[in-house]
Scaffold this active site. Structure first.
Site, PDB file in Angstrom:
ATOM      1  N   LEU A   1       0.804  -1.219   0.000  1.00 41.13           N
ATOM      2  CA  LEU A   1       0.000   0.000   0.000  1.00 41.13           C
ATOM      3  C   LEU A   1       0.837   1.269   0.000  1.00 41.13           C
ATOM      4  O   LEU A   1       1.744   1.438   0.816  1.00 41.13           O
ATOM      5  CB  LEU A   1      -0.958   0.044   1.204  1.00 41.13           C
ATOM      6  CG  LEU A   1      -2.031   1.146   1.062  1.00 41.13           C
ATOM      7  CD1 LEU A   1      -3.110   0.739   0.074  1.00 41.13           C
ATOM      8  CD2 LEU A   1      -2.630   1.527   2.406  1.00 41.13           C
ATOM      9  N   HIS A   2       0.528   2.167  -0.925  1.00 39.19           N
ATOM     10  CA  HIS A   2       1.200   3.467  -1.008  1.00 39.19           C
ATOM     11  C   HIS A   2       0.218   4.497  -1.539  1.00 39.19           C
ATOM     12  O   HIS A   2      -0.757   4.152  -2.205  1.00 39.19           O
ATOM     13  CB  HIS A   2       2.455   3.374  -1.898  1.00 39.19           C
ATOM     14  CG  HIS A   2       2.183   2.889  -3.277  1.00 39.19           C
ATOM     15  ND1 HIS A   2       1.941   1.562  -3.595  1.00 39.19           N
ATOM     16  CD2 HIS A   2       2.101   3.545  -4.457  1.00 39.19           C
ATOM     17  CE1 HIS A   2       1.742   1.436  -4.895  1.00 39.19           C
ATOM     18  NE2 HIS A   2       1.827   2.627  -5.445  1.00 39.19           N
TER      19      HIS A   2
END
Lengths: 300, 300
Positions: free
Chosen positions: A239-240
Protein backbone atom coordinates in the site's frame (compact mmCIF):
# COMPACT_ATOMS: atom_id res chain seq x y z
CA UNK A 1 27.56 31.00 -37.91
CA UNK A 2 29.18 27.92 -36.46
CA UNK A 3 25.89 26.97 -34.80
CA UNK A 4 24.89 25.35 -38.05
CA UNK A 5 22.24 26.42 -40.47
CA UNK A 6 20.88 22.93 -40.61
CA UNK A 7 22.03 21.74 -43.97
CA UNK A 8 25.21 20.25 -42.52
CA UNK A 9 27.02 20.75 -45.81
CA UNK A 10 29.62 18.16 -46.56
CA UNK A 11 29.06 16.28 -43.33
CA UNK A 12 27.58 12.81 -43.34
CA UNK A 13 24.97 12.67 -40.58
CA UNK A 14 25.38 9.56 -38.41
CA UNK A 15 21.65 8.93 -38.89
CA UNK A 16 21.54 9.38 -42.65
CA UNK A 17 21.68 5.60 -43.06
CA UNK A 18 18.56 5.09 -40.94
CA UNK A 19 15.64 3.37 -42.65
CA UNK A 20 12.24 3.58 -40.95
CA UNK A 21 10.38 0.31 -40.51
CA UNK A 22 7.45 1.70 -38.57
CA UNK A 23 6.38 4.53 -36.29
CA UNK A 24 5.78 2.83 -32.96
CA UNK A 25 4.05 5.75 -31.29
CA UNK A 26 3.77 9.51 -31.56
CA UNK A 27 2.07 12.31 -29.71
CA UNK A 28 0.87 15.47 -31.42
CA UNK A 29 0.35 16.97 -27.98
CA UNK A 30 3.84 16.21 -26.70
CA UNK A 31 5.59 16.60 -30.06
CA UNK A 32 7.45 13.33 -29.88
CA UNK A 33 7.81 10.23 -32.05
CA UNK A 34 9.16 6.71 -31.42
CA UNK A 35 10.49 5.08 -34.58
CA UNK A 36 11.62 1.51 -35.25
CA UNK A 37 14.01 0.92 -38.12
CA UNK A 38 17.45 -0.15 -39.25
CA UNK A 39 20.66 1.81 -38.81
CA UNK A 40 23.48 0.42 -40.93
CA UNK A 41 21.80 -3.02 -40.91
CA UNK A 42 21.29 -3.11 -37.14
CA UNK A 43 17.91 -2.94 -35.47
CA UNK A 44 17.40 0.49 -33.93
CA UNK A 45 14.83 2.60 -32.15
CA UNK A 46 15.01 6.38 -32.50
CA UNK A 47 13.11 8.70 -30.16
CA UNK A 48 12.59 12.27 -31.32
CA UNK A 49 11.19 14.93 -29.00
CA UNK A 50 11.00 18.63 -29.65
CA UNK A 51 12.51 20.68 -26.84
CA UNK A 52 10.54 23.04 -24.56
CA UNK A 53 10.52 26.72 -25.53
CA UNK A 54 12.90 28.69 -23.32
CA UNK A 55 12.34 32.25 -22.19
CA UNK A 56 16.01 33.20 -22.53
CA UNK A 57 16.02 32.72 -26.31
CA UNK A 58 12.89 34.76 -27.10
CA UNK A 59 14.72 37.93 -28.09
CA UNK A 60 16.90 36.11 -30.62
CA UNK A 61 13.96 33.99 -31.75
CA UNK A 62 11.85 37.02 -32.66
CA UNK A 63 14.76 38.87 -34.28
CA UNK A 64 16.35 36.11 -36.31
CA UNK A 65 13.55 33.85 -37.53
CA UNK A 66 11.86 33.72 -40.89
CA UNK A 67 8.08 34.15 -40.69
CA UNK A 68 5.56 32.82 -43.20
CA UNK A 69 2.11 34.33 -42.80
CA UNK A 70 -0.75 31.78 -42.69
CA UNK A 71 -3.78 33.86 -41.85
CA UNK A 72 -4.60 37.36 -40.73
CA UNK A 73 -7.67 39.32 -39.60
CA UNK A 74 -8.10 42.54 -37.61
CA UNK A 75 -6.48 41.32 -34.42
CA UNK A 76 -5.29 37.74 -35.03
CA UNK A 77 -2.41 36.68 -37.24
CA UNK A 78 -0.87 33.23 -37.50
CA UNK A 79 2.55 32.44 -38.89
CA UNK A 80 4.83 29.51 -39.42
CA UNK A 81 8.02 30.67 -37.77
CA UNK A 82 11.33 29.17 -38.91
CA UNK A 83 13.93 29.79 -36.21
CA UNK A 84 17.69 29.49 -36.63
CA UNK A 85 18.46 25.77 -36.24
CA UNK A 86 20.45 26.16 -33.01
CA UNK A 87 17.39 27.70 -31.29
CA UNK A 88 15.10 24.84 -32.16
CA UNK A 89 16.71 21.51 -31.50
CA UNK A 90 15.12 18.09 -31.36
CA UNK A 91 16.25 15.81 -28.56
CA UNK A 92 17.20 12.56 -30.24
CA UNK A 93 17.80 9.25 -28.53
CA UNK A 94 19.20 6.35 -30.52
CA UNK A 95 18.98 2.81 -29.18
CA UNK A 96 21.16 0.55 -31.30
CA UNK A 97 21.33 -2.38 -31.43
CA UNK A 98 17.70 -2.56 -30.24
CA UNK A 99 16.11 -5.78 -29.03
CA UNK A 100 12.54 -6.97 -29.43
CA UNK A 101 12.01 -5.77 -25.85
CA UNK A 102 12.96 -2.19 -26.71
CA UNK A 103 10.56 -2.22 -29.62
CA UNK A 104 7.74 -3.59 -27.50
CA UNK A 105 8.41 -1.06 -24.75
CA UNK A 106 7.79 1.90 -27.05
CA UNK A 107 4.97 0.40 -29.07
CA UNK A 108 1.59 1.94 -28.52
CA UNK A 109 -0.26 -0.63 -26.46
CA UNK A 110 -3.98 -0.98 -26.76
CA UNK A 111 -5.62 -0.65 -23.37
CA UNK A 112 -8.95 -2.07 -22.27
CA UNK A 113 -11.17 -0.99 -19.42
CA UNK A 114 -11.88 -3.90 -17.09
CA UNK A 115 -14.75 -3.80 -14.63
CA UNK A 116 -13.69 -6.01 -11.74
CA UNK A 117 -16.37 -7.11 -9.27
CA UNK A 118 -15.44 -8.14 -5.73
CA UNK A 119 -15.87 -11.74 -6.85
CA UNK A 120 -13.63 -11.15 -9.91
CA UNK A 121 -10.96 -9.85 -7.55
CA UNK A 122 -11.06 -12.98 -5.42
CA UNK A 123 -11.31 -15.47 -8.29
CA UNK A 124 -9.16 -13.81 -10.98
CA UNK A 125 -6.99 -10.92 -9.77
CA UNK A 126 -5.85 -12.17 -6.36
CA UNK A 127 -4.74 -15.62 -7.63
CA UNK A 128 -2.93 -13.88 -10.50
CA UNK A 129 -1.07 -11.51 -8.15
CA UNK A 130 -0.11 -14.43 -5.90
CA UNK A 131 1.05 -16.59 -8.81
CA UNK A 132 3.33 -13.83 -10.08
CA UNK A 133 4.94 -13.32 -6.68
CA UNK A 134 5.88 -9.77 -7.66
CA UNK A 135 8.80 -8.75 -5.50
CA UNK A 136 8.45 -5.73 -3.25
CA UNK A 137 11.91 -6.21 -1.73
CA UNK A 138 12.90 -2.76 -2.98
CA UNK A 139 10.03 -1.32 -0.90
CA UNK A 140 11.21 -3.21 2.19
CA UNK A 141 14.72 -1.84 1.58
CA UNK A 142 13.32 1.68 1.76
CA UNK A 143 11.29 0.95 4.91
CA UNK A 144 14.36 -0.69 6.52
CA UNK A 145 16.64 2.25 5.49
CA UNK A 146 18.79 -0.05 3.40
CA UNK A 147 18.12 2.14 0.37
CA UNK A 148 17.21 5.76 -0.35
CA UNK A 149 17.37 6.69 3.37
CA UNK A 150 18.76 10.11 2.44
CA UNK A 151 15.72 10.80 0.23
CA UNK A 152 13.16 10.42 3.03
CA UNK A 153 11.25 13.67 3.58
CA UNK A 154 9.31 12.48 6.63
CA UNK A 155 8.74 9.30 8.59
CA UNK A 156 6.13 8.26 11.09
CA UNK A 157 7.85 5.17 12.54
CA UNK A 158 4.70 3.66 14.11
CA UNK A 159 4.46 0.12 12.72
CA UNK A 160 0.63 0.14 12.63
CA UNK A 161 -0.16 3.71 11.54
CA UNK A 162 3.18 4.93 10.23
CA UNK A 163 4.70 5.49 6.82
CA UNK A 164 7.68 6.85 4.96
CA UNK A 165 7.22 9.89 2.70
CA UNK A 166 9.69 10.43 -0.15
CA UNK A 167 9.86 12.09 -3.58
CA UNK A 168 8.78 9.96 -6.50
CA UNK A 169 11.54 9.25 -9.02
CA UNK A 170 9.59 11.07 -11.73
CA UNK A 171 10.05 14.33 -9.81
CA UNK A 172 13.46 16.04 -10.08
CA UNK A 173 12.55 18.38 -7.15
CA UNK A 174 13.71 21.40 -9.14
CA UNK A 175 10.28 23.04 -9.30
CA UNK A 176 7.05 22.66 -7.40
CA UNK A 177 4.61 22.57 -10.33
CA UNK A 178 5.21 18.86 -10.82
CA UNK A 179 5.65 18.01 -7.13
CA UNK A 180 5.23 14.26 -6.63
CA UNK A 181 5.75 12.34 -3.40
CA UNK A 182 4.84 8.83 -2.30
CA UNK A 183 3.81 7.68 1.17
CA UNK A 184 4.68 4.00 1.72
CA UNK A 185 3.08 2.36 4.76
CA UNK A 186 5.15 0.38 7.26
CA UNK A 187 2.54 -2.39 7.48
CA UNK A 188 3.32 -5.17 5.04
CA UNK A 189 -0.09 -6.86 4.93
CA UNK A 190 -2.05 -4.47 2.69
CA UNK A 191 -1.67 -5.13 -1.01
CA UNK A 192 -3.97 -2.48 -2.45
CA UNK A 193 -7.22 -0.51 -2.21
CA UNK A 194 -9.08 -3.86 -2.36
CA UNK A 195 -7.76 -4.83 1.09
CA UNK A 196 -8.83 -1.61 2.83
CA UNK A 197 -11.63 -1.79 5.38
CA UNK A 198 -12.81 -0.06 8.53
CA UNK A 199 -9.80 -1.28 10.52
CA UNK A 200 -7.54 0.80 8.27
CA UNK A 201 -9.33 4.12 8.75
CA UNK A 202 -6.86 5.36 11.42
CA UNK A 203 -3.96 4.55 9.07
CA UNK A 204 -5.54 6.37 6.10
CA UNK A 205 -6.48 9.41 8.16
CA UNK A 206 -2.97 9.53 9.61
CA UNK A 207 -1.35 9.40 6.15
CA UNK A 208 -3.53 12.20 4.87
CA UNK A 209 -2.99 14.46 7.88
CA UNK A 210 0.74 13.96 8.39
CA UNK A 211 1.51 13.74 4.68
CA UNK A 212 -0.14 17.10 4.04
CA UNK A 213 1.43 18.70 7.13
CA UNK A 214 4.93 17.61 6.21
CA UNK A 215 4.66 18.58 2.56
CA UNK A 216 3.67 22.04 3.78
CA UNK A 217 6.60 22.10 6.22
CA UNK A 218 9.16 21.02 3.64
CA UNK A 219 7.86 22.66 0.45
CA UNK A 220 5.38 25.33 1.60
CA UNK A 221 2.62 23.74 -0.49
CA UNK A 222 -0.76 23.77 1.26
CA UNK A 223 -3.24 20.87 1.26
CA UNK A 224 -5.63 22.67 -1.12
CA UNK A 225 -2.89 22.71 -3.77
CA UNK A 226 -2.44 18.93 -3.65
CA UNK A 227 -4.24 15.89 -4.94
CA UNK A 228 -3.82 12.80 -2.80
CA UNK A 229 -4.81 9.45 -4.28
CA UNK A 230 -4.26 5.73 -4.66
CA UNK A 231 -3.93 3.79 -7.89
CA UNK A 232 -5.99 0.74 -8.68
CA UNK A 233 -4.44 -1.41 -10.06
CA UNK A 234 -1.28 -0.18 -8.34
CA UNK A 235 2.09 -0.71 -9.98
CA UNK A 236 3.27 -2.69 -6.91
CA UNK A 237 1.25 -4.52 -4.30
CA UNK A 238 2.32 -2.80 -1.09
CA UNK A 239 0.00 0.00 0.00
CA UNK A 240 1.20 3.47 -1.01
CA UNK A 241 -0.41 6.86 -1.54
CA UNK A 242 0.43 9.48 -4.20
CA UNK A 243 0.74 13.18 -3.32
CA UNK A 244 1.00 15.39 -6.42
CA UNK A 245 0.63 19.09 -7.22
CA UNK A 246 -3.06 19.80 -7.93
CA UNK A 247 -2.46 21.23 -11.39
CA UNK A 248 0.07 18.60 -12.43
CA UNK A 249 -1.37 15.99 -14.79
CA UNK A 250 0.74 13.13 -13.50
CA UNK A 251 0.55 9.81 -15.37
CA UNK A 252 -2.12 7.72 -13.66
CA UNK A 253 -4.12 10.59 -12.15
CA UNK A 254 -7.04 10.02 -14.51
CA UNK A 255 -10.45 9.00 -13.22
CA UNK A 256 -9.99 5.50 -14.68
CA UNK A 257 -7.10 4.68 -12.36
CA UNK A 258 -6.92 7.12 -9.43
CA UNK A 259 -8.99 7.16 -6.24
CA UNK A 260 -8.88 10.27 -4.05
CA UNK A 261 -7.87 9.39 -0.51
CA UNK A 262 -10.65 11.66 0.80
CA UNK A 263 -13.19 9.59 -1.18
CA UNK A 264 -11.67 6.31 -0.02
CA UNK A 265 -11.98 7.38 3.63
CA UNK A 266 -15.59 8.50 3.21
CA UNK A 267 -16.57 5.36 1.28
CA UNK A 268 -15.24 3.10 4.03
CA UNK A 269 -16.98 5.21 6.67
CA UNK A 270 -20.23 4.68 4.74
CA UNK A 271 -19.73 0.95 4.13
CA UNK A 272 -17.03 -0.84 6.09
CA UNK A 273 -16.54 -3.33 3.26
CA UNK A 274 -16.98 -0.90 0.35
CA UNK A 275 -13.75 -1.97 -1.36
CA UNK A 276 -14.40 -5.68 -0.95
CA UNK A 277 -17.88 -5.54 -2.46
CA UNK A 278 -17.60 -2.89 -5.17
CA UNK A 279 -16.95 -3.21 -8.89
CA UNK A 280 -13.85 -1.19 -9.73
CA UNK A 281 -12.92 -0.12 -13.27
CA UNK A 282 -9.33 0.14 -14.43
CA UNK A 283 -7.38 0.03 -17.71
CA UNK A 284 -5.10 -2.87 -18.62
CA UNK A 285 -2.61 -2.97 -21.49
CA UNK A 286 -3.07 -5.64 -24.12
CA UNK A 287 0.15 -7.37 -23.02
CA UNK A 288 -0.77 -7.44 -19.32
CA UNK A 289 -1.02 -11.00 -18.01
CA UNK A 290 -4.02 -10.01 -15.89
CA UNK A 291 -5.95 -9.07 -19.01
CA UNK A 292 -5.51 -12.62 -20.37
CA UNK A 293 -6.92 -13.94 -17.10
CA UNK A 294 -10.03 -11.76 -17.43
CA UNK A 295 -10.37 -12.86 -21.04
CA UNK A 296 -10.03 -16.57 -20.15
CA UNK A 297 -12.71 -16.09 -17.50
CA UNK A 298 -15.03 -14.58 -20.13
CA UNK A 299 -15.06 -11.26 -18.27
CA UNK A 300 -13.91 -9.07 -21.15
CA UNK B 1 17.92 26.61 -50.30
CA UNK B 2 15.04 29.09 -50.62
CA UNK B 3 13.33 27.44 -47.65
CA UNK B 4 15.38 29.69 -45.44
CA UNK B 5 18.29 28.82 -43.25
CA UNK B 6 16.77 30.75 -40.38
CA UNK B 7 18.89 33.86 -40.26
CA UNK B 8 16.57 35.72 -42.61
CA UNK B 9 19.46 37.85 -43.84
CA UNK B 10 18.49 41.37 -44.75
CA UNK B 11 14.83 40.82 -43.91
CA UNK B 12 13.25 42.62 -40.99
CA UNK B 13 11.06 40.14 -39.15
CA UNK B 14 7.57 41.53 -38.36
CA UNK B 15 8.13 40.39 -34.78
CA UNK B 16 11.60 41.83 -34.30
CA UNK B 17 10.08 44.85 -32.54
CA UNK B 18 8.36 42.65 -29.92
CA UNK B 19 9.35 43.29 -26.31
CA UNK B 20 8.40 40.65 -23.76
CA UNK B 21 6.62 41.91 -20.65
CA UNK B 22 5.99 38.52 -19.09
CA UNK B 23 5.54 34.85 -19.88
CA UNK B 24 1.89 34.18 -19.05
CA UNK B 25 2.12 30.41 -19.21
CA UNK B 26 4.22 27.67 -20.75
CA UNK B 27 4.21 23.92 -20.92
CA UNK B 28 7.39 21.87 -21.13
CA UNK B 29 5.24 18.87 -21.94
CA UNK B 30 3.33 20.50 -24.79
CA UNK B 31 6.20 22.70 -25.97
CA UNK B 32 4.21 25.90 -26.03
CA UNK B 33 4.51 29.37 -24.51
CA UNK B 34 2.09 32.28 -24.09
CA UNK B 35 3.84 35.64 -23.95
CA UNK B 36 2.52 39.12 -23.11
CA UNK B 37 4.43 42.09 -24.44
CA UNK B 38 4.46 45.09 -26.70
CA UNK B 39 4.65 45.04 -30.49
CA UNK B 40 5.46 48.46 -31.93
CA UNK B 41 3.98 50.13 -28.82
CA UNK B 42 0.73 48.14 -28.93
CA UNK B 43 -0.23 45.52 -26.33
CA UNK B 44 0.19 42.05 -27.79
CA UNK B 45 0.00 38.38 -26.88
CA UNK B 46 2.14 35.90 -28.80
CA UNK B 47 1.49 32.17 -28.63
CA UNK B 48 4.31 29.87 -29.72
CA UNK B 49 3.77 26.15 -30.15
CA UNK B 50 6.18 23.69 -31.67
CA UNK B 51 4.61 21.58 -34.39
CA UNK B 52 4.04 17.80 -34.18
CA UNK B 53 6.67 15.58 -35.79
CA UNK B 54 5.45 14.27 -39.13
CA UNK B 55 6.29 10.87 -40.55
CA UNK B 56 6.63 12.14 -44.12
CA UNK B 57 9.64 14.32 -43.30
CA UNK B 58 11.71 11.69 -41.47
CA UNK B 59 13.92 10.77 -44.42
CA UNK B 60 14.96 14.37 -45.03
CA UNK B 61 15.23 15.00 -41.29
CA UNK B 62 17.76 12.20 -40.81
CA UNK B 63 19.72 13.08 -43.94
CA UNK B 64 19.91 16.85 -43.68
CA UNK B 65 20.19 17.68 -39.99
CA UNK B 66 23.23 18.54 -37.95
CA UNK B 67 23.72 16.29 -34.91
CA UNK B 68 25.54 17.23 -31.72
CA UNK B 69 26.34 14.24 -29.53
CA UNK B 70 25.33 14.64 -25.86
CA UNK B 71 25.96 11.23 -24.37
CA UNK B 72 26.82 7.76 -25.53
CA UNK B 73 27.15 4.30 -23.99
CA UNK B 74 27.09 0.80 -25.49
CA UNK B 75 23.54 0.94 -26.81
CA UNK B 76 22.17 4.42 -25.99
CA UNK B 77 23.22 7.66 -27.62
CA UNK B 78 21.57 11.04 -27.25
CA UNK B 79 21.98 13.97 -29.62
CA UNK B 80 20.73 17.46 -30.09
CA UNK B 81 19.48 17.38 -33.65
CA UNK B 82 19.33 20.65 -35.61
CA UNK B 83 16.99 20.19 -38.57
CA UNK B 84 16.77 22.45 -41.60
CA UNK B 85 14.51 25.33 -40.53
CA UNK B 86 11.68 24.48 -42.92
CA UNK B 87 11.32 21.03 -41.31
CA UNK B 88 10.93 22.39 -37.81
CA UNK B 89 8.53 25.28 -37.69
CA UNK B 90 6.91 26.91 -34.69
CA UNK B 91 3.24 27.77 -35.00
CA UNK B 92 2.97 31.42 -34.00
CA UNK B 93 -0.21 33.29 -33.18
CA UNK B 94 -0.08 37.03 -32.71
CA UNK B 95 -2.96 38.85 -31.00
CA UNK B 96 -2.51 42.59 -31.47
CA UNK B 97 -3.86 44.86 -30.18
CA UNK B 98 -4.53 42.65 -27.16
CA UNK B 99 -6.96 43.61 -24.42
CA UNK B 100 -6.79 42.92 -20.69
CA UNK B 101 -9.22 40.07 -21.36
CA UNK B 102 -6.84 38.34 -23.77
CA UNK B 103 -4.04 38.59 -21.25
CA UNK B 104 -6.19 37.17 -18.46
CA UNK B 105 -7.42 34.35 -20.68
CA UNK B 106 -3.90 33.01 -21.24
CA UNK B 107 -2.54 33.70 -17.78
CA UNK B 108 -1.84 30.68 -15.67
CA UNK B 109 -4.56 30.65 -13.08
CA UNK B 110 -3.88 29.27 -9.67
CA UNK B 111 -6.36 26.55 -8.79
CA UNK B 112 -7.44 25.41 -5.36
CA UNK B 113 -8.99 22.14 -4.29
CA UNK B 114 -12.27 22.74 -2.50
CA UNK B 115 -13.88 20.05 -0.37
CA UNK B 116 -17.61 20.70 -0.50
CA UNK B 117 -19.82 18.96 2.07
CA UNK B 118 -23.52 18.39 1.38
CA UNK B 119 -24.22 21.32 3.68
CA UNK B 120 -21.68 23.51 1.81
CA UNK B 121 -23.52 22.69 -1.40
CA UNK B 122 -26.84 23.83 0.01
CA UNK B 123 -25.54 26.94 1.79
CA UNK B 124 -22.79 28.12 -0.59
CA UNK B 125 -22.80 26.49 -4.03
CA UNK B 126 -26.52 26.24 -4.78
CA UNK B 127 -27.28 29.88 -3.86
CA UNK B 128 -24.28 30.94 -5.96
CA UNK B 129 -25.47 28.95 -9.01
CA UNK B 130 -28.96 30.40 -8.64
CA UNK B 131 -27.71 33.97 -8.23
CA UNK B 132 -25.67 33.73 -11.40
CA UNK B 133 -28.63 32.41 -13.43
CA UNK B 134 -26.20 30.83 -15.88
CA UNK B 135 -28.04 30.43 -19.16
CA UNK B 136 -28.45 26.96 -20.62
CA UNK B 137 -30.58 28.23 -23.49
CA UNK B 138 -28.00 26.85 -25.95
CA UNK B 139 -28.61 23.39 -24.43
CA UNK B 140 -32.38 23.78 -24.86
CA UNK B 141 -31.78 24.80 -28.47
CA UNK B 142 -30.00 21.50 -29.06
CA UNK B 143 -32.72 19.49 -27.31
CA UNK B 144 -35.39 21.32 -29.31
CA UNK B 145 -33.47 20.82 -32.60
CA UNK B 146 -33.17 24.57 -33.09
CA UNK B 147 -29.38 24.19 -33.25
CA UNK B 148 -26.86 21.51 -34.19
CA UNK B 149 -29.63 19.06 -35.21
CA UNK B 150 -27.40 17.73 -38.00
CA UNK B 151 -24.68 16.87 -35.49
CA UNK B 152 -26.83 14.52 -33.41
CA UNK B 153 -25.43 10.98 -33.47
CA UNK B 154 -28.29 9.39 -31.55
CA UNK B 155 -31.42 10.41 -29.70
CA UNK B 156 -33.63 8.64 -27.20
CA UNK B 157 -36.66 10.97 -27.30
CA UNK B 158 -38.20 9.76 -24.03
CA UNK B 159 -38.70 12.89 -21.89
CA UNK B 160 -37.95 11.06 -18.61
CA UNK B 161 -35.16 8.66 -19.59
CA UNK B 162 -34.00 10.05 -22.91
CA UNK B 163 -31.07 12.08 -24.11
CA UNK B 164 -29.31 13.47 -27.14
CA UNK B 165 -25.81 12.20 -28.02
CA UNK B 166 -23.52 14.41 -30.08
CA UNK B 167 -19.79 15.01 -30.67
CA UNK B 168 -18.13 17.48 -28.35
CA UNK B 169 -16.76 20.57 -30.09
CA UNK B 170 -13.23 19.67 -29.01
CA UNK B 171 -13.39 16.58 -31.25
CA UNK B 172 -12.91 17.14 -34.99
CA UNK B 173 -14.15 13.56 -35.71
CA UNK B 174 -11.18 12.94 -38.00
CA UNK B 175 -9.66 10.18 -35.85
CA UNK B 176 -10.94 7.94 -33.10
CA UNK B 177 -8.06 8.29 -30.63
CA UNK B 178 -9.53 11.50 -29.23
CA UNK B 179 -13.19 10.48 -29.61
CA UNK B 180 -15.36 12.72 -27.44
CA UNK B 181 -19.14 12.73 -27.29
CA UNK B 182 -21.63 14.28 -24.88
CA UNK B 183 -25.00 12.89 -23.81
CA UNK B 184 -27.38 15.67 -22.78
CA UNK B 185 -30.53 14.57 -20.94
CA UNK B 186 -33.97 15.74 -22.02
CA UNK B 187 -35.06 16.38 -18.41
CA UNK B 188 -34.46 19.96 -17.43
CA UNK B 189 -34.60 19.58 -13.64
CA UNK B 190 -31.20 18.02 -12.90
CA UNK B 191 -28.41 20.52 -12.48
CA UNK B 192 -25.50 18.23 -11.66
CA UNK B 193 -24.21 15.13 -9.88
CA UNK B 194 -25.38 16.70 -6.60
CA UNK B 195 -29.04 16.31 -7.63
CA UNK B 196 -28.81 12.62 -8.52
CA UNK B 197 -30.63 10.13 -6.31
CA UNK B 198 -32.29 6.74 -6.51
CA UNK B 199 -35.09 8.09 -8.71
CA UNK B 200 -32.53 8.81 -11.43
CA UNK B 201 -31.03 5.32 -11.62
CA UNK B 202 -33.15 4.28 -14.65
CA UNK B 203 -32.00 7.44 -16.47
CA UNK B 204 -28.32 6.85 -15.68
CA UNK B 205 -28.45 3.17 -16.63
CA UNK B 206 -30.23 4.07 -19.88
CA UNK B 207 -27.60 6.68 -20.81
CA UNK B 208 -24.77 4.26 -20.18
CA UNK B 209 -26.34 1.38 -22.12
CA UNK B 210 -27.65 3.30 -25.14
CA UNK B 211 -24.71 5.67 -25.26
CA UNK B 212 -22.25 2.79 -25.45
CA UNK B 213 -24.41 0.86 -27.95
CA UNK B 214 -24.72 3.78 -30.30
CA UNK B 215 -21.07 4.77 -30.14
CA UNK B 216 -20.28 1.20 -31.16
CA UNK B 217 -22.84 1.34 -33.98
CA UNK B 218 -21.57 4.64 -35.35
CA UNK B 219 -17.83 4.43 -34.68
CA UNK B 220 -17.12 0.74 -34.02
CA UNK B 221 -15.62 1.59 -30.61
CA UNK B 222 -16.54 -0.93 -27.92
CA UNK B 223 -17.52 -0.05 -24.36
CA UNK B 224 -14.22 -1.33 -22.94
CA UNK B 225 -12.38 1.31 -25.02
CA UNK B 226 -14.38 4.18 -23.50
CA UNK B 227 -14.43 6.13 -20.29
CA UNK B 228 -17.84 7.49 -19.37
CA UNK B 229 -18.03 10.15 -16.68
CA UNK B 230 -19.59 13.29 -15.26
CA UNK B 231 -17.81 16.45 -14.20
CA UNK B 232 -18.25 18.04 -10.82
CA UNK B 233 -18.38 21.03 -10.91
CA UNK B 234 -19.78 20.82 -14.44
CA UNK B 235 -19.19 23.66 -16.88
CA UNK B 236 -22.99 24.11 -17.26
CA UNK B 237 -25.78 23.14 -14.91
CA UNK B 238 -27.88 20.83 -17.06
CA UNK B 239 -27.06 17.14 -16.58
CA UNK B 240 -24.72 15.73 -19.22
CA UNK B 241 -22.35 12.79 -19.47
CA UNK B 242 -18.95 12.62 -21.20
CA UNK B 243 -17.98 9.67 -23.41
CA UNK B 244 -14.29 9.75 -24.39
CA UNK B 245 -11.75 7.32 -25.82
CA UNK B 246 -10.18 5.38 -22.95
CA UNK B 247 -6.61 6.35 -23.78
CA UNK B 248 -7.42 10.00 -24.52
CA UNK B 249 -6.40 12.35 -21.71
CA UNK B 250 -9.24 14.78 -22.24
CA UNK B 251 -9.21 18.02 -20.22
CA UNK B 252 -11.23 17.37 -17.06
CA UNK B 253 -10.82 13.59 -16.96
CA UNK B 254 -8.57 13.76 -13.89
CA UNK B 255 -9.63 12.20 -10.60
CA UNK B 256 -10.12 15.67 -9.08
CA UNK B 257 -13.01 16.51 -11.42
CA UNK B 258 -14.37 13.38 -13.13
CA UNK B 259 -16.74 10.75 -11.72
CA UNK B 260 -17.14 7.48 -13.62
CA UNK B 261 -20.78 6.84 -14.46
CA UNK B 262 -20.34 3.21 -13.34
CA UNK B 263 -19.22 4.46 -9.91
CA UNK B 264 -22.06 6.97 -9.71
CA UNK B 265 -24.62 4.24 -10.39
CA UNK B 266 -23.11 1.92 -7.80
CA UNK B 267 -22.81 4.65 -5.18
CA UNK B 268 -26.49 5.55 -5.51
CA UNK B 269 -27.44 1.87 -5.36
CA UNK B 270 -25.50 1.65 -2.08
CA UNK B 271 -26.86 4.87 -0.59
CA UNK B 272 -29.85 6.50 -2.23
CA UNK B 273 -28.71 9.93 -1.08
CA UNK B 274 -24.97 9.42 -1.60
CA UNK B 275 -24.56 12.61 -3.66
CA UNK B 276 -26.59 14.75 -1.28
CA UNK B 277 -24.64 13.72 1.82
CA UNK B 278 -21.07 13.30 0.55
CA UNK B 279 -18.14 15.69 0.58
CA UNK B 280 -16.98 16.15 -3.00
CA UNK B 281 -13.58 17.61 -3.94
CA UNK B 282 -13.04 19.74 -7.02
CA UNK B 283 -10.60 22.39 -8.26
CA UNK B 284 -11.61 26.03 -8.66
CA UNK B 285 -9.61 28.74 -10.45
CA UNK B 286 -8.55 31.77 -8.44
CA UNK B 287 -10.88 34.00 -10.48
CA UNK B 288 -13.95 31.78 -10.05
CA UNK B 289 -16.75 33.55 -8.20
CA UNK B 290 -17.59 30.33 -6.36
CA UNK B 291 -14.12 30.29 -4.82
CA UNK B 292 -14.75 33.71 -3.27
CA UNK B 293 -17.96 32.36 -1.76
CA UNK B 294 -16.10 29.46 -0.16
CA UNK B 295 -13.47 31.89 1.09
CA UNK B 296 -16.09 34.26 2.56
CA UNK B 297 -17.68 31.29 4.33
CA UNK B 298 -14.30 30.41 5.85
CA UNK B 299 -14.31 27.08 4.01
CA UNK B 300 -10.95 27.49 2.27
Amino acid sequence: SDQGNGDASGLESPLSGFKTTTVLRDSAREKNMFIHGKLNDQEAVIILEKTPIREDILLELFRCSRLNLDMSNDIYRTYQLQPPAHLNEIKTTVICPATEKHVKKYQLQETYLVEESGEDYRSITLPYIQSQSFSVQWVYNILDKKAEAERIVYEDPDQELGFVLLPDFKWDQKQLNDLYLIAIVHRRDIKSLRDLNVLHLPLLINIRKKGEENIFKRYGVTANKLKVYLHYQPSYYHLHVHFTALSYEAPGCGVERAHLLSDVIQNIQLDYEYYQSRSLSFPLRADDGLLSKFREAGRL
